[in-house]
Write an enzyme that holds these catalytic residues in place. Structure first.
Site, mmCIF file in Angstrom:
data_model
loop_
_atom_site.group_PDB
_atom_site.id
_atom_site.type_symbol
_atom_site.label_atom_id
_atom_site.label_comp_id
_atom_site.label_asym_id
_atom_site.label_seq_id
_atom_site.Cartn_x
_atom_site.Cartn_y
_atom_site.Cartn_z
ATOM 1 N N SER A 1 4.029 -8.122 17.558
ATOM 2 C CA SER A 1 4.720 -7.286 16.918
ATOM 3 C C SER A 1 4.617 -5.670 17.089
ATOM 4 O O SER A 1 3.354 -5.128 17.159
ATOM 5 C CB SER A 1 4.359 -7.416 15.163
ATOM 6 O OG SER A 1 4.667 -6.229 14.471
ATOM 7 N N GLY B 1 -0.577 -5.973 18.739
ATOM 8 C CA GLY B 1 0.649 -6.373 18.221
ATOM 9 C C GLY B 1 0.177 -7.612 17.253
ATOM 10 O O GLY B 1 0.953 -8.593 17.196
ATOM 11 N N ASP C 1 -4.913 0.121 6.342
ATOM 12 C CA ASP C 1 -5.530 -0.197 7.612
ATOM 13 C C ASP C 1 -6.693 0.835 8.006
ATOM 14 O O ASP C 1 -7.706 0.400 8.406
ATOM 15 C CB ASP C 1 -4.543 -0.329 8.701
ATOM 16 C CG ASP C 1 -3.382 -1.001 8.404
ATOM 17 O OD1 ASP C 1 -3.496 -2.101 7.424
ATOM 18 O OD2 ASP C 1 -2.412 -1.014 9.056
ATOM 19 N N ASP D 1 0.888 -1.233 0.110
ATOM 20 C CA ASP D 1 -0.106 0.004 -0.085
ATOM 21 C C ASP D 1 0.860 1.217 -0.026
ATOM 22 O O ASP D 1 0.759 2.138 -0.632
ATOM 23 C CB ASP D 1 -0.996 0.043 1.153
ATOM 24 C CG ASP D 1 -0.253 -0.190 2.461
ATOM 25 O OD1 ASP D 1 0.770 -0.942 2.378
ATOM 26 O OD2 ASP D 1 -1.091 0.169 3.625
#
Length: 496
Positions: A252, A161, A210, A65
């Site tokens: 993450s 995460g 997102d 993206d």
């Protein structure tokens, strides 16, 4: 009729339009009741309104993206809800959370405040939204008056995460709550762009997927999200398939590890695109000033391929970007410029350069161009005349190819994700891949609908059982980490 991205965020006086009926509605009703009661307990008053924005799972199109390419995500039912009220008599932003793990954060009601990135606090995400909204309103000539205080209570159930965009769900719901409490409602495409810019205040060079899916999603549809300008096209998935989301239990922390992981790849892609531009005929100074993403030089790559009887930009990557890693000195020699100058001395990019020892430009460009092609292969398969069975098989193959590329070329996987994807494939998934930024977080598996009841217990047994025994995860929390999901609805405002 207005295009989906040109309408504003819907405002509801009941929960049914978003949460449907049955157990999902019951669960949502309970959450809103608790949120309202907690708000009263914490702030001694009722909220003026609520805003919600969902997490997402990206079905295909990872790390492209921010290179200008389309992606294909769907919203999940897990979301972040924010209760908010204006406080004219105080000049503070008080941000509390229903989860005791997150203590109340207090900030001045100052849209120009700097965010202390060295001191990472959960409330910083709200300040991203606060700053971004005020900047955008100012650019539109909207007069918000002198700053006032805000009381805010957050309830987020998107696992953090996880690669399911908990940060975007938070930033989007916060931006929409702030916008609504000030009496405004912008078009969804404006909000998608605005919220993408917001997250950059926390040091993440987000590509915009997102935020776009969180705001624009529709129940029952995945969305092909295009950029420049932002728009969403409904994609109806074939009958007979279900997506199962599984958390690797490796978290993450995108904003914390950005310089070595996420932002590093953004810089590598930029350098790859500039070198391709130069090798394909641009002057170094022109390429440095004009080329920002791999999509900017795709036309040159396709022309190069066209002279060789192909239309595949990968031919130019194979010809002009060596497979061995580049040193900073090698890149500077080709581009006749020092790296800090090439990235305009941007602090986020400079942090990447300081942390990097080498740059894998061939691999990163090869991933981006091949992944962009897979996204359109996915959409074309869905719209084809194949039977549903054949469509599902082909979609699974594309997901498997995507994971291989993410793992080997983009190197954004981790041992836990590799094991989890393998377990999914060995237990009946038609395809499985990491989803989200990677380096932890979730995998998404395409499973035949009637196989889901066998698939989930098999994955629990083969992947999660030993982790439950080691205390990594509690057995009673498993539904948070392993679940089937259908495409859910996007952002909303509630006056309840």
């Amino acid at each position: 009729m207005a295009k989906p991205e040109e309408v504003s965020v819907p405002i509801f006086t009941s929960l049914e339009p978003v949460y449907g009926e049955g157990s999902l509605l019951q669960e949502a009703t309970q959450r809103f009741d608790v949120l309202k009661a907690n708000f009263n307990d914490v702030f001694g008053a009722s909220p003026q309104l609520f805003a919600r924005s969902p997490g997402r799972v990206n079905l295909i199109g990872e790390h492209i993206d921010y290179e200008g390419y389309s992606v294909l995500p769907m919203a999940i039912r897990q979301d972040t809800i924010i209760a908010i009220r204006k406080c004219e008599d105080q000049k503070q932003l008080r941000i509390a959370n229903v989860n005791d793990k997150y203590t109340m954060c207090t900030y001045p009601a100052d849209p120009d405040q700097e965010i202390d990135l060295k001191n990472h606090k959960w409330g910083h995400y709200f300040i991203c939204a606060y700053k971004g909204f005020h900047e955008y309103a100012k650019s539109k000539g909207v007069n918000l008056g002198s700053p006032v205080g805000l009381d805010v209570l957050v309830d987020g159930i998107v696992p953090t995460g996880s690669g399911l965009s908990s940060s975007a769900a938070f930033v989007c719901s916060a931006t929409i709550a702030i916008m609504a409490v000030f009496g405004h409602n912008f078009e969804k495409k404006e909000l998608a762009q605005l919220t993408c810019e917001c997250e950059r205040h926390i040091g993440t060079q987000s590509g915009g997927m997102d935020q776009a899916i969180s705001i624009m999603a529709k129940t029952g549809f995945a969305e092909l999200i295009d950029f420049n300008p932002v728009r969403a096209t409904d994609v109806k998935l074939p009958d007979g398939g279900s997506f199962v989301i599984a958390h690797s239990l490796a978290e993450s922390q995108k904003a914390v590890t950005a310089a070595k992981n996420y932002n590093n790849r953004v810089v590598e892609c930029r350098l790859a695109s500039i070198i391709l531009g130069v090798k394909l005929g641009m002057e170094p100074k022109e390429a440095i000033s004009k080329v920002k993403t791999l999509s900017d030089v795709e036309g040159l790559c396709v022309s190069f391929a066209g002279d060789r009887g192909s239309s595949d930009p990968l031919l130019a990557v194979k010809e002009y970007l060596k497979e061995e890693p580049y040193t900073a000195e090698e890149i500077e020699k080709i581009l006749e410029e020092k790296l800090p100058s090439i990235v305009n001395n941007d602090p986020t990019s400079l942090a990447v350069l300081n942390a990097a020892t080498h740059f894998k430009l061939h691999q990163r460009a090869a991933h981006v161009y091949s992944e962009a092609r897979r996204v359109h292969g996915f959409k074309d398969t869905v719209n084809s005349n194949l039977s549903d069975e054949e469509k599902l098989k082909k979609l699974g193959d594309l997901m498997n190819e995507s994971h291989y590329s993410c793992s080997v070329l983009y190197e954004c996987s981790c041992p836990e994700l590799e094991e989890l994807v393998q377990v999914c494939k060995e237990n009946g998934a038609l395809g499985a891949r990491l989803t989200g930024a990677g380096w932890g977080g979730c995998a998404v598996a395409l499973v035949k609908e009637f196989d889901v009841t066998q698939f989930i217990p098999a994955v629990k047994e083969k992947y999660y059982k030993k982790r439950v025994e080691k205390g990594v995860v509690k057995k009673e929390d498993m539904e948070l980490y392993l679940f089937a999901s259908k495409p859910s609805s996007g952002a909303a405002i509630f006056n309840l």
